[in-house]
Design a protein around this motif. Sequence first.
Motif, PDB file in Angstrom:
ATOM      1  N   PHE A 118     -47.709   9.102  66.407  1.00 36.01           N
ATOM      2  CA  PHE A 118     -47.342   9.647  67.869  1.00 36.01           C
ATOM      3  C   PHE A 118     -46.435  10.565  68.176  1.00 36.01           C
ATOM      4  CE2 PHE A 118     -45.649   8.967  72.132  1.00 36.01           C
ATOM      5  CZ  PHE A 118     -46.915   8.817  72.928  1.00 36.01           C
ATOM      6  N   ASN A 119     -45.020  10.380  67.497  1.00 36.47           N
ATOM      7  CA  ASN A 119     -44.052  11.297  67.566  1.00 36.47           C
ATOM      8  C   ASN A 119     -44.214  12.635  66.993  1.00 36.47           C
ATOM      9  OD1 ASN A 119     -42.367   9.582  68.996  1.00 36.47           O
ATOM     10  ND2 ASN A 119     -41.323   8.775  67.481  1.00 36.47           N
ATOM     11  N   LYS A 153     -37.915   5.720  58.545  1.00 37.51           N
ATOM     12  CA  LYS A 153     -37.515   6.852  57.908  1.00 37.51           C
ATOM     13  C   LYS A 153     -38.453   7.903  58.244  1.00 37.51           C
ATOM     14  CE  LYS A 153     -36.191   3.581  53.999  1.00 37.51           C
ATOM     15  NZ  LYS A 153     -36.589   3.020  52.717  1.00 37.51           N
ATOM     16  N   ASN A 154     -39.653   7.881  58.874  1.00 32.83           N
ATOM     17  CA  ASN A 154     -40.432   8.857  58.985  1.00 32.83           C
ATOM     18  C   ASN A 154     -41.106   8.993  60.357  1.00 32.83           C
ATOM     19  OD1 ASN A 154     -40.526   9.853  56.258  1.00 32.83           O
ATOM     20  ND2 ASN A 154     -42.146   8.267  55.767  1.00 32.83           N
ATOM     21  N   GLY A 196     -45.466  18.344  67.668  1.00 32.38           N
ATOM     22  CA  GLY A 196     -46.303  19.409  66.932  1.00 32.38           C
ATOM     23  C   GLY A 196     -46.408  19.620  65.582  1.00 32.38           C
ATOM     24  N   THR A 197     -45.810  18.637  64.942  1.00 34.21           N
ATOM     25  CA  THR A 197     -45.879  18.396  63.425  1.00 34.21           C
ATOM     26  C   THR A 197     -46.553  17.603  62.744  1.00 34.21           C
ATOM     27  OG1 THR A 197     -43.988  16.693  63.523  1.00 34.21           O
ATOM     28  CG2 THR A 197     -43.195  19.070  63.514  1.00 34.21           C
ATOM     29  N   PHE A 198     -47.593  16.955  63.550  1.00 35.46           N
ATOM     30  CA  PHE A 198     -48.740  16.370  62.850  1.00 35.46           C
ATOM     31  C   PHE A 198     -49.495  16.795  61.888  1.00 35.46           C
ATOM     32  CE2 PHE A 198     -52.832  14.036  62.919  1.00 35.46           C
ATOM     33  CZ  PHE A 198     -52.283  12.853  62.508  1.00 35.46           C
ATOM     34  N   GLN A 257     -43.413  -7.072  59.069  1.00 33.04           N
ATOM     35  CA  GLN A 257     -43.106  -5.980  59.682  1.00 33.04           C
ATOM     36  C   GLN A 257     -43.890  -5.294  60.442  1.00 33.04           C
ATOM     37  OE1 GLN A 257     -41.627  -3.084  56.536  1.00 33.04           O
ATOM     38  NE2 GLN A 257     -41.880  -4.632  54.916  1.00 33.04           N
ATOM     39  N   ALA A 258     -43.176  -4.426  61.508  1.00 30.88           N
ATOM     40  CA  ALA A 258     -43.935  -3.735  62.599  1.00 30.88           C
ATOM     41  C   ALA A 258     -43.058  -2.554  62.937  1.00 30.88           C
ATOM     42  CB  ALA A 258     -44.068  -4.798  63.697  1.00 30.88           C
ATOM     43  N   PHE A 259     -43.795  -1.457  63.592  1.00 28.58           N
ATOM     44  CA  PHE A 259     -43.270  -0.314  64.145  1.00 28.58           C
ATOM     45  C   PHE A 259     -43.628  -0.466  65.409  1.00 28.58           C
ATOM     46  CE2 PHE A 259     -44.234   0.056  59.392  1.00 28.58           C
ATOM     47  CZ  PHE A 259     -43.100   0.567  59.038  1.00 28.58           C
TER      48      PHE A 259
END
Length: 77
Positions: A65-66, A60-61, A71-73, A26-28
């Motif tokens: 980076f995103n 799913k999440n 601004g939700t990290f 698997q990779a993202f």
Amino acid sequence: SLCQLFRNVGEVHEVHAKRNIKMRGQAFVVAADEETAETMIKDLRGHMFFGKPMRLNFAKNDSDFNAKMKGTFDAAV
């Protein structure tokens, strides 16, 4: 190889390929925006990669980076 394949379709910010036994194979891939990600999924779904057809879906999440871009990290998670 994976990064180059996706860059042929659109802008790629980062690629995370997992090597542990649970996530093997698997990779993202983090695309520039959602529209680019949709195009990548449509264009590359089923594409043969190292002898196997690729199965592509949205995560799913949000990636770190995103989340940082939005601004939700949360580093505690």
